[in-house]
Motif scaffolding. Sequence first.
Motif, PDB file in Angstrom:
ATOM      1  N   ASN A 270     -45.471 101.030  -7.033  1.00  0.00           N
ATOM      2  CA  ASN A 270     -45.320 101.403  -8.431  1.00  0.00           C
ATOM      3  C   ASN A 270     -44.652 100.233  -9.146  1.00  0.00           C
ATOM      4  N   PRO A 271     -45.320  99.629 -10.133  1.00  0.00           N
ATOM      5  CA  PRO A 271     -44.739  98.429 -10.750  1.00  0.00           C
ATOM      6  C   PRO A 271     -43.395  98.694 -11.425  1.00  0.00           C
ATOM      7  N   GLN A 272     -43.137  99.953 -11.716  1.00  0.00           N
ATOM      8  CA  GLN A 272     -41.863 100.277 -12.364  1.00  0.00           C
ATOM      9  C   GLN A 272     -40.710 100.289 -11.374  1.00  0.00           C
ATOM     10  N   LEU A 273     -41.029 100.601 -10.116  1.00  0.00           N
ATOM     11  CA  LEU A 273     -39.965 100.791  -9.125  1.00  0.00           C
ATOM     12  C   LEU A 273     -39.989  99.750  -8.012  1.00  0.00           C
ATOM     13  N   ASP A 274     -41.007  98.912  -8.026  1.00  0.00           N
ATOM     14  CA  ASP A 274     -41.246  98.009  -6.904  1.00  0.00           C
ATOM     15  C   ASP A 274     -40.023  97.123  -6.623  1.00  0.00           C
ATOM     16  N   VAL A 275     -39.463  97.266  -5.438  1.00  0.00           N
ATOM     17  CA  VAL A 275     -38.244  96.513  -5.105  1.00  0.00           C
ATOM     18  C   VAL A 275     -38.513  95.015  -4.935  1.00  0.00           C
ATOM     19  N   TYR A 276     -39.782  94.671  -4.728  1.00  0.00           N
ATOM     20  CA  TYR A 276     -40.085  93.255  -4.548  1.00  0.00           C
ATOM     21  C   TYR A 276     -40.257  92.531  -5.885  1.00  0.00           C
ATOM     22  N   LEU A 277     -40.136  93.266  -6.967  1.00  0.00           N
ATOM     23  CA  LEU A 277     -40.291  92.639  -8.282  1.00  0.00           C
ATOM     24  C   LEU A 277     -38.957  92.533  -9.014  1.00  0.00           C
ATOM     25  N   THR A 278     -37.885  92.578  -8.264  1.00  0.00           N
ATOM     26  CA  THR A 278     -36.581  92.565  -8.935  1.00  0.00           C
ATOM     27  C   THR A 278     -35.869  91.218  -8.807  1.00  0.00           C
ATOM     28  N   SER A 279     -36.532  90.252  -8.203  1.00  0.00           N
ATOM     29  CA  SER A 279     -35.868  88.942  -8.049  1.00  0.00           C
ATOM     30  C   SER A 279     -36.899  87.830  -8.179  1.00  0.00           C
ATOM     31  N   ASP A 280     -36.427  86.591  -8.101  1.00  0.00           N
ATOM     32  CA  ASP A 280     -37.283  85.392  -8.127  1.00  0.00           C
ATOM     33  C   ASP A 280     -38.163  85.311  -9.375  1.00  0.00           C
ATOM     34  N   GLY A 281     -37.686  85.836 -10.476  1.00  0.00           N
ATOM     35  CA  GLY A 281     -38.431  85.738 -11.732  1.00  0.00           C
ATOM     36  C   GLY A 281     -39.421  86.871 -11.953  1.00  0.00           C
ATOM     37  N   TYR A 282     -39.632  87.697 -10.953  1.00  0.00           N
ATOM     38  CA  TYR A 282     -40.532  88.844 -11.130  1.00  0.00           C
ATOM     39  C   TYR A 282     -39.801  89.912 -11.921  1.00  0.00           C
ATOM     40  N   THR A 283     -40.543  90.878 -12.407  1.00  0.00           N
ATOM     41  CA  THR A 283     -39.903  91.972 -13.124  1.00  0.00           C
ATOM     42  C   THR A 283     -40.673  93.268 -12.916  1.00  0.00           C
ATOM     43  N   ASN A 284     -39.970  94.354 -12.975  1.00  0.00           N
ATOM     44  CA  ASN A 284     -40.658  95.655 -12.962  1.00  0.00           C
ATOM     45  C   ASN A 284     -41.299  95.866 -14.329  1.00  0.00           C
ATOM     46  N   TYR A 285     -42.409  96.553 -14.328  1.00  0.00           N
ATOM     47  CA  TYR A 285     -43.062  96.831 -15.611  1.00  0.00           C
ATOM     48  C   TYR A 285     -43.800  98.151 -15.533  1.00  0.00           C
ATOM     49  N   SER A 286     -44.161  98.629 -16.710  1.00  0.00           N
ATOM     50  CA  SER A 286     -44.895  99.885 -16.788  1.00  0.00           C
ATOM     51  C   SER A 286     -46.072  99.666 -17.733  1.00  0.00           C
ATOM     52  N   LEU A 287     -46.784 100.731 -18.018  1.00  0.00           N
ATOM     53  CA  LEU A 287     -47.884 100.610 -18.977  1.00  0.00           C
ATOM     54  C   LEU A 287     -47.336 100.121 -20.317  1.00  0.00           C
TER      55      LEU A 287
ATOM     56  N   THR B 175     -44.808  98.223 -20.895  1.00  0.00           N
ATOM     57  CA  THR B 175     -44.356  96.821 -20.902  1.00  0.00           C
ATOM     58  C   THR B 175     -45.348  95.905 -20.191  1.00  0.00           C
ATOM     59  N   LEU B 176     -46.570  96.408 -20.007  1.00  0.00           N
ATOM     60  CA  LEU B 176     -47.592  95.662 -19.274  1.00  0.00           C
ATOM     61  C   LEU B 176     -47.803  94.256 -19.854  1.00  0.00           C
ATOM     62  N   GLN B 177     -47.853  94.179 -21.188  1.00  0.00           N
ATOM     63  CA  GLN B 177     -48.221  92.905 -21.816  1.00  0.00           C
ATOM     64  C   GLN B 177     -47.149  91.832 -21.671  1.00  0.00           C
ATOM     65  N   THR B 178     -45.937  92.225 -21.349  1.00  0.00           N
ATOM     66  CA  THR B 178     -44.898  91.216 -21.104  1.00  0.00           C
ATOM     67  C   THR B 178     -44.562  91.142 -19.619  1.00  0.00           C
ATOM     68  N   GLY B 179     -44.502  92.316 -18.978  1.00  0.00           N
ATOM     69  CA  GLY B 179     -44.070  92.358 -17.577  1.00  0.00           C
ATOM     70  C   GLY B 179     -45.061  91.699 -16.643  1.00  0.00           C
ATOM     71  N   LYS B 180     -46.334  91.981 -16.848  1.00  0.00           N
ATOM     72  CA  LYS B 180     -47.326  91.433 -15.913  1.00  0.00           C
ATOM     73  C   LYS B 180     -47.430  89.910 -16.033  1.00  0.00           C
ATOM     74  N   PRO B 181     -47.484  89.369 -17.271  1.00  0.00           N
ATOM     75  CA  PRO B 181     -47.487  87.899 -17.363  1.00  0.00           C
ATOM     76  C   PRO B 181     -46.257  87.262 -16.717  1.00  0.00           C
TER      77      PRO B 181
END
Length: 773
Positions: A544-561, A563-569
Motif C-alpha cells: 500500500n503506497p500510503q503505508l509502505d515501510v520501504y518508502l519512508t527513507s532515502d528520498g522515497y515517500t508514502n503517497y495516496s491517490l 498525493t499521487l501527482q507529487t508522491g509518485k514522481p
Amino acid sequence: MASIGSLPFMIETKTESSLLLHSNNNRLLRFPFFTHRPGRSIEVTGINAEVVGMCSRQINWCTKGKLWKIEPLRVTGKVSVEGEDGGEPEDALRATIEKSKKVLAMQRDLLQQIAERRKLASSIQSTSINQEEDKASFEQGNDPFPNVESSSTSGDDTVEDQIGSIASSSYGDSTEDKELETVASAVSRGFNKIEKDHGEPLPLNKAPSEVESTKHVNKTSSKTEWSDALPSFISTTAETSTPIDEELVDLKEPSLEEVNNWETDLMSEDIKSPPLAGANVMNVILVAAECAPWSKTGGLGDVAGALPKALARRGHRVMVVAPLYGDYAEPQYSGIRKIYKVDGQDLEVAYFHAFIDGVDFVFIECPMFRHMGHNIYGGKREDILKRMALFCKAAVEVPWHVPCGGVCYGDGNLVFIANDWHTALLPVYLKAYYRDNGLMTYTRSILVIHNIAHQGRGPVADFSYVDLPGHYLDLFKLYDPVGGEHFNIFAAGLKTADRVVTVSHGYAWEVKTVEGGWGLHGIINENDWKFKGIVNGIDTQEWNPQLDVYLTSDGYTNYSLATLQTGKPQCKAALQKELGLPIREDVPVIGFIGRLDQQKGVDLIAEAIPWMMGQDVQLIMLGSGRPDLEQMLKEFEHQHRDKVRGWVGFSVQTAHRITAGADILLMPSRFEPCGLNQLYAMNYGTIPVVHAVGGLRDTVQPFNPYDESGLGWTFDSAEAGKLIHALGNCFLTYREYKKSWEGIQRRGMTQDLSWDHAAQNYEEVLVAAKYQW
Ligand SMILES: Nc1ncnc2c1ncn2[C@@H]1O[C@H](COP(=O)(O)OP(=O)(O)O[C@H]2O[C@H](CO)[C@@H](O)[C@H](O)[C@H]2O)[C@@H](O)[C@H]1O
C-alpha cells in the motif's frame, strides 16, 4: 526519543495487520510482527504518539524512565505522552481515561438512538399490522371506514419501505454505527484473545480422543470467559476512572439502568450476531513451504502470509503451518516435540508458535529445514522430497499436538489448505494414515495450484521416500510422452484432495488444456467437479503506497491517490537516484520484477531490448533464478548503463521501491497462474503492460481510449513484436495523453484488490469440502 517499554500483550489493531504508531511529525511506524513478546521494546520518534488499535490488557509504557499505564480500551485517537517536556504519567492516564469516556459516551448515544429507532420501528410495524388487519377485515366486508377510499397497496408498500429503511438505518453506515460495528468485532476478537491468553495448555502427547474431549471442555470454559470478559472490557475502564462513573450517573435521561439494559441488549445481540462467515465458521489450517515475511521465493509466500488473515477476519479460526528456516523473532517454542519417520530415519521436529493478526502461525523446526530459507526448493531431488514428506507428516498432526493459545484445533470441523506440489502429500497422508483408519473423519483437504509447472516428479522408485502403503502407488504413477511412466506428487494430491482451487479463472481454464496442464490436464479434467478458480488478492497493508515501510527513507515517500501527482514522481526520482540512473521526470521508467525462469518471459524482453533502447526510456529489472538469465540481466545493464539497471538478487525492499517508482510494470509471462506484481503495481498507480494470459488476462482489462476504460496494456501472444506494439501504445499515452494516463492510474488505485473477496470465495470451497463424503 520516547520509547514504549516492554509490551507483554497482544495489541489488535483497527488496520488489521500491524500496530500503527504515528509520531507527531506524521511519520508512520509499523510493526507488522508485533506480538506479545515480553521484553520487546519499540522506539517512537516524537512525543505525541497515537496508538490506533485495541489494548486487551493494560499496557506499560515507559518514557524517560517513567512508567505509564494504558488501561484496557479501544483506542481510536491520540494518546498524548508528554514525557520529554516534563508531563506527568498521570496526564497520560488522564488522556486515556478521557478517551475511554468519549468512547463510552459515543456507545451510549448510539445505544439510545438504536433503542429509539427500535421503538419507532415497532410502532410502525404495529401500525402496519393494524393496517393489514384492517385491510383483511375490510376485504371481509368489515370496512371500518366505509366512506373513505381504501388505502392502496402502494400505501402498504410505503409503510413496509419505512420499516425497511428504519431498520437499515438503525444498523446502517452512520459513523456511529461503524463505531459500533468496530466495538462489536473488537469484543469478539477480544474473546478469541482471552481464550488464547487464558486457555490451559494441553498436556503434551495427548491421544486424539483425549484432545477431542479436552476441546469440548475448553469450549465450555471459553464460553464462561466470554461472558466474564465482555463486561470487564467496558467496566474495567470505568473502574479506573471515577469521572466516567459520575458521567454515567449524570445521564438521568435516559436512566443508567436503561442504558445498562440497552447495553446488555446490544451485547447479547453481539453474542448472537454471527461472524461474516456465519454458520460456516471453521478451523482452517493453511500449509505452505513458504510464508511471507519469514520465507518467500515468490507469490506462494505472499499468499500464505495474507489469505489466512482474510479468512480470520471472516471469523474462522485460522492457522498457517510452515517450516522454520531461520531464527525468526516472533514464534515461541511451544514445548512440543514429535518424532516422524522419513525414509527409515527417525527425525525429531519441534513446533514454534506465534499469534499475529488473528492467525496462529506454527513453524516446524528440524535440522533438515535449518538455513534453507534461501534455498527452499534447492538440493538433490531426494532431499527436497524427504523435506516435504517430513513437513507434511508433521503438519497434518499440528491440530492434535500444538495448543495454540492453550487449545488445540482438534480434527473436527477442520479443513487443510495445501499449496502446490510441496504440500500435495498432505491430502494423501490425511487419507492414508488417518481417514482410512477411522481417524480425522471430519477433516477435509483443499489443494491450491499456484503453478502446475512444478510437480514433484521423479522415477517411480521415489515412492519409497513417502512411506505409504503399496496400494497408494497408483495414485502417484503418471505416464506422459516426456517423462514416460514416472512418480508425480501433484498428481496424487489432485486426486486425493477433497477440493482443488487454482489462483485465477483464466488459469483454471488453461490447466485443463494440453498446453497449460503440463501433463496433469487429464487428471484435472477428470476431477473438474471439485475444481474452482479464485483470483488472488493482495495484502493491502504490505502493498500500500500510503503505508509502505520501504518508502519512508532515502528520498522515497508514502503517497495516496490524493498525493499521487507529487508522491509518485518523488519515488521515481528516489529510485533513479538510488540506482544511479539520470534523474528525469519526463522519461518513462519500466519495471520488471520476478523469478528469472522461462515462465516470466524474460527472453521476450531480451528480444525487445534493441527496440526499447532506441526509445527514450529507462528499464529497471529485478530478479533471480536461472544463472543464464541472471547473466543476461547483468549484460543488459553493462551494455546500456545510461538506461538499464539489472539487479540480480532477491530484495523485497527493491521490489517495493520499483513498484512505487516505476511508471510501467512489464509482465510478458509466457504463462501466469495469477500474478501478484501487476496487482501491486495497479495499487501504486504503476501501469501494467502484460501478456494476456492466465490471471494477467483476468486482472488487467486493456485500456480503451474511446471510452477511457481499462487498466493497462495487454498483448495476446508471447511474441516480442506484440510486446513492442503494446509498449509503443503505452509510451504514446504516457507522453501525449496525460489525462488518459492519470485515468488509468486512478482506476487501478481505486480497485478493491484486497483478499476479502477471495476469502469469501475460499469459504465456499471450504464449505463444499466440509460436506463432502
Ligand atoms: N528478485 C526478487 N526480489 C524481491 N521480490 C521478488 C523477486 N522476484 C519475485 N519477487 C516477489 O515475489 C512475488 C512474485 O509473485 P508472482 O505471483 O508474480 O509470481 P510467482 O510466479 O512466484 O508465483 C506463483 O504463485 C502466485 C501466487 O498464487 C501466482 O500469483 C503466480 O502466478 C504463480 O506463478 C512478488 O511478491 C514479487 O515482488
